[in-house]
Motif scaffolding. Structure first.
Motif, mmCIF file in Angstrom:
data_model
loop_
_atom_site.group_PDB
_atom_site.id
_atom_site.type_symbol
_atom_site.label_atom_id
_atom_site.label_comp_id
_atom_site.label_asym_id
_atom_site.label_seq_id
_atom_site.Cartn_x
_atom_site.Cartn_y
_atom_site.Cartn_z
ATOM 1 N N ALA A 170 -3.859 33.337 -9.707
ATOM 2 C CA ALA A 170 -2.786 33.088 -10.674
ATOM 3 C C ALA A 170 -2.597 31.592 -10.899
ATOM 4 C CB ALA A 170 -1.494 33.726 -10.174
ATOM 5 N N GLU A 171 -2.703 30.812 -9.794
ATOM 6 C CA GLU A 171 -2.529 29.357 -9.915
ATOM 7 C C GLU A 171 -3.652 28.752 -10.733
ATOM 8 O OE1 GLU A 171 -2.013 27.616 -6.021
ATOM 9 O OE2 GLU A 171 -0.149 28.734 -5.737
ATOM 10 N N THR A 172 -4.857 29.254 -10.538
ATOM 11 C CA THR A 172 -6.004 28.744 -11.302
ATOM 12 C C THR A 172 -5.795 29.011 -12.793
ATOM 13 O OG1 THR A 172 -7.325 29.400 -9.411
ATOM 14 C CG2 THR A 172 -8.517 28.746 -11.379
ATOM 15 N N ILE A 173 -5.314 30.204 -13.106
ATOM 16 C CA ILE A 173 -5.075 30.539 -14.517
ATOM 17 C C ILE A 173 -3.953 29.668 -15.079
ATOM 18 C CG2 ILE A 173 -4.316 32.360 -16.101
ATOM 19 C CD1 ILE A 173 -5.531 34.372 -14.062
ATOM 20 N N GLY A 174 -2.864 29.603 -14.312
ATOM 21 C CA GLY A 174 -1.688 28.860 -14.792
ATOM 22 C C GLY A 174 -1.977 27.385 -14.994
ATOM 23 N N SER A 175 -2.876 26.813 -14.169
ATOM 24 C CA SER A 175 -3.134 25.383 -14.293
ATOM 25 C C SER A 175 -4.047 25.083 -15.481
ATOM 26 C CB SER A 175 -3.746 24.848 -12.997
ATOM 27 O OG SER A 175 -4.933 25.544 -12.722
ATOM 28 N N GLN A 176 -4.585 26.122 -16.121
ATOM 29 C CA GLN A 176 -5.402 25.901 -17.320
ATOM 30 C C GLN A 176 -4.611 26.117 -18.599
ATOM 31 O OE1 GLN A 176 -9.291 27.996 -17.153
ATOM 32 N NE2 GLN A 176 -8.716 28.392 -15.054
ATOM 33 N N LEU A 177 -3.326 26.463 -18.435
ATOM 34 C CA LEU A 177 -2.499 26.771 -19.601
ATOM 35 C C LEU A 177 -1.435 25.698 -19.781
ATOM 36 C CD1 LEU A 177 -2.075 30.585 -18.970
ATOM 37 C CD2 LEU A 177 -3.426 29.523 -20.775
ATOM 38 N N ARG A 178 -1.210 25.341 -21.033
ATOM 39 C CA ARG A 178 -0.255 24.294 -21.344
ATOM 40 C C ARG A 178 1.155 24.869 -21.388
ATOM 41 N NH1 ARG A 178 -1.393 19.758 -24.187
ATOM 42 N NH2 ARG A 178 -3.326 20.660 -24.944
ATOM 43 N N CYS A 179 2.082 24.146 -20.763
ATOM 44 C CA CYS A 179 3.483 24.525 -20.926
ATOM 45 C C CYS A 179 3.886 24.087 -22.323
ATOM 46 C CB CYS A 179 4.353 23.824 -19.899
ATOM 47 S SG CYS A 179 6.087 24.004 -20.261
ATOM 48 N N LEU A 180 4.452 25.009 -23.114
ATOM 49 C CA LEU A 180 4.715 24.697 -24.523
ATOM 50 C C LEU A 180 6.000 23.917 -24.701
ATOM 51 C CD1 LEU A 180 3.468 28.079 -24.878
ATOM 52 C CD2 LEU A 180 2.605 26.412 -26.506
ATOM 53 N N VAL A 181 6.806 23.853 -23.639
ATOM 54 C CA VAL A 181 8.071 23.128 -23.742
ATOM 55 C C VAL A 181 7.832 21.644 -23.453
ATOM 56 C CG1 VAL A 181 10.445 23.014 -22.956
ATOM 57 C CG2 VAL A 181 9.291 25.215 -23.061
ATOM 58 N N CYS A 182 7.165 21.377 -22.283
ATOM 59 C CA CYS A 182 6.827 19.977 -21.966
ATOM 60 C C CYS A 182 5.316 19.904 -22.082
ATOM 61 C CB CYS A 182 7.267 19.609 -20.572
ATOM 62 S SG CYS A 182 7.764 21.019 -19.591
ATOM 63 N N GLN A 183 4.840 19.451 -23.229
ATOM 64 C CA GLN A 183 3.483 19.788 -23.657
ATOM 65 C C GLN A 183 2.361 19.128 -22.879
ATOM 66 O OE1 GLN A 183 3.458 19.453 -27.933
ATOM 67 N NE2 GLN A 183 4.823 21.192 -28.145
ATOM 68 N N ASN A 184 2.666 18.191 -21.962
ATOM 69 C CA ASN A 184 1.557 17.617 -21.211
ATOM 70 C C ASN A 184 1.487 18.140 -19.791
ATOM 71 O OD1 ASN A 184 0.197 16.185 -23.131
ATOM 72 N ND2 ASN A 184 1.579 14.440 -22.982
ATOM 73 N N GLU A 185 2.272 19.171 -19.494
ATOM 74 C CA GLU A 185 2.234 19.782 -18.173
ATOM 75 C C GLU A 185 1.595 21.150 -18.279
ATOM 76 O OE1 GLU A 185 5.697 18.629 -15.166
ATOM 77 O OE2 GLU A 185 6.438 19.502 -16.992
ATOM 78 N N SER A 186 1.030 21.602 -17.159
ATOM 79 C CA SER A 186 0.523 22.969 -17.157
ATOM 80 C C SER A 186 1.678 23.906 -16.821
ATOM 81 C CB SER A 186 -0.609 23.118 -16.147
ATOM 82 O OG SER A 186 -0.075 23.183 -14.845
ATOM 83 N N ILE A 187 1.470 25.182 -17.093
ATOM 84 C CA ILE A 187 2.483 26.184 -16.784
ATOM 85 C C ILE A 187 2.784 26.188 -15.289
ATOM 86 C CG2 ILE A 187 2.704 28.705 -16.563
ATOM 87 C CD1 ILE A 187 1.477 28.909 -19.345
ATOM 88 N N GLU A 188 1.759 25.906 -14.496
ATOM 89 C CA GLU A 188 1.889 25.907 -13.036
ATOM 90 C C GLU A 188 2.803 24.775 -12.563
ATOM 91 O OE1 GLU A 188 1.442 28.054 -10.095
ATOM 92 O OE2 GLU A 188 0.537 28.775 -11.932
ATOM 93 N N GLU A 189 2.729 23.618 -13.245
ATOM 94 C CA GLU A 189 3.481 22.438 -12.795
ATOM 95 C C GLU A 189 4.892 22.403 -13.346
ATOM 96 O OE1 GLU A 189 0.883 19.828 -14.792
ATOM 97 O OE2 GLU A 189 -0.160 19.172 -12.992
ATOM 98 N N SER A 190 5.103 23.057 -14.489
ATOM 99 C CA SER A 190 6.333 22.833 -15.237
ATOM 100 C C SER A 190 7.524 23.556 -14.628
ATOM 101 C CB SER A 190 6.140 23.304 -16.675
ATOM 102 O OG SER A 190 7.361 23.185 -17.360
ATOM 103 N N SER A 191 8.690 22.943 -14.779
ATOM 104 C CA SER A 191 9.901 23.605 -14.284
ATOM 105 C C SER A 191 10.691 24.228 -15.433
ATOM 106 C CB SER A 191 10.761 22.594 -13.523
ATOM 107 O OG SER A 191 10.995 21.473 -14.336
ATOM 108 N N ALA A 192 10.112 24.258 -16.621
ATOM 109 C CA ALA A 192 10.800 24.853 -17.771
ATOM 110 C C ALA A 192 10.955 26.367 -17.576
ATOM 111 C CB ALA A 192 10.017 24.570 -19.043
ATOM 112 N N GLY A 193 12.010 26.896 -18.137
ATOM 113 C CA GLY A 193 12.292 28.329 -18.009
ATOM 114 C C GLY A 193 11.166 29.186 -18.564
#
Lengths: 150, 185
Positions: A38-61
């Motif tokens: 799951a972490e591998t997948i999440g780290s390849q996906l962009r968080c759309l709220v804070c656009q330079n973070e991955s979903i894995e790193e972001s603290s956005a809801g």
């Protein structure tokens, strides 16, 4: 009786070890291997709220919700590719931190080669236009030069 | 060095810098005019029907599902918002103007509570003919909503023609929405 109990206890040990090894993340309980996936997948996906973070790193809801969805799908045994597609289907290829090769990104992926070709062209044109090396001096010219430099 | 070469050596970088300058000026200018936002994402829903969903109405309102959006009598807007979202409050007056001009707007309250939503509607009024609630935010994920407010233009065949993320401003309405209402009326 004692032996039976011992056997029963032995049976419990791996189960206990497994139960302890389970991890809980973003409301989903999964094995370390599944969490790693799951972490591998999440780290390849962009968080759309804070656009330079991955979903894995972001603290956005929204990132947290997407992490939950990824983990639920991992536990259900959905293949990685399909999970990625789930995201692309909703948010477009921008959600992928590494853009796929497609007509839209051809120029992007070709740009290093284009730069190399342009560089070679400039180098080649520069070389071609450079004046030819001067022919070596004849004996008479050399004698005159020696005379002059005396 | 030939005169042509010299002119090229000076002219080409100068021209590149000039083109870049004009480009950046245009971008910054349009950002200042609320006409362009570099964080805006294109929506994969454009040219498609909204995904399957059925959302309950807010207290006192009728909710709606994707089948209710299949063939509206005229083009309409679906506006995602939340009581806790500051840009939503900013765009509220614009939504009222649009509603007053006869445009149908259906709202979806994103991750909101009935109490907070009721208080919001009391403070900022209600431009919505129908108002659904997406408390879990899961329908929003299926729509590809990545922040509120977001406004979707839906034509008479139920197809999404525009997704605008962010508060609707005068410029956005004039330059983006109005041409669509004309085109698809």
């Amino acid at each position: 009786m004692k032996i039976k109990r011992l056997l029963f206890a032995l049976l419990l040990v791996p189960g206990l070890a497994l139960a302890q090894a389970m991890v809980q993340r973003d409301g989903v309980i999964l094995t370390p291997a599944q969490e790693h996936r799951a972490e591998t997948i999440g780290s390849q996906l962009r968080c759309l709220v804070c656009q330079n973070e991955s979903i894995e790193e972001s603290s956005a809801g929204l990132a947290k919700q997407l992490r939950t969805i990824i983990r639920q799908q991992v536990v259900q045994g959905v293949p990685d590719k399909q999970i990625m597609q789930y995201m692309v289907h909703r948010y477009g290829i921008f959600v992928l931190l590494k853009p796929p090769v497609s007509p839209l990104t051809w120029l992007l992926y070709a740009s290093p080669f284009l730069a190399l070709i342009i560089g070679f062209l400039v180098y080649w044109l520069g070389r071609r236009n450079r004046a030819k090396p001067v022919a070596p001096l004849t004996e008479a010219e050399q004698a005159r030069l020696d005379e002059l430099l005396k | 060095m030939s005169p042509l070469r010299r002119r090229l050596l000076f002219g080409v970088p100068l021209a590149m810098a000039a083109v870049g300058g004009v480009g950046f000026y245009t971008i910054l200018r349009r950002m200042q005019d609320n006409d362009y936002n570099p964080h805006t994402l294109p929506s994969p829903l454009i040219g498609k029907h909204p995904p399957t969903f059925a959302l309950p109405g807010a207290p006192g309102f009728q909710g709606f599902s994707n089948t209710d959006l299949l063939s509206p009598p005229k083009p309409m807007l679906v506006n995602w918002f939340a009581s806790w979202c500051a840009p939503c409050q900013e765009e509220a007056p614009m939504l009222h103007k649009l509603a007053a001009s006869g445009i149908t707007i259906w709202g979806i309250a994103y991750e909101d509570t009935p109490d907070a939503l009721a208080a919001y509607l009391q403070n900022f009024g209600n431009p919505y003919q129908r108002l659904a609630t997406d408390e879990s935010g899961l329908t929003a994920i299926n729509w590809g909503v990545y922040g509120v407010p977001e406004t979707y233009f839906i034509d008479k065949t139920g197809i999404v023609r525009l997704r605008y993320p962010g508060a609707l401003t005068k410029e956005v309405v004039q330059n983006r929405l109005m041409p669509l209402f004309k085109q698809y009326s």
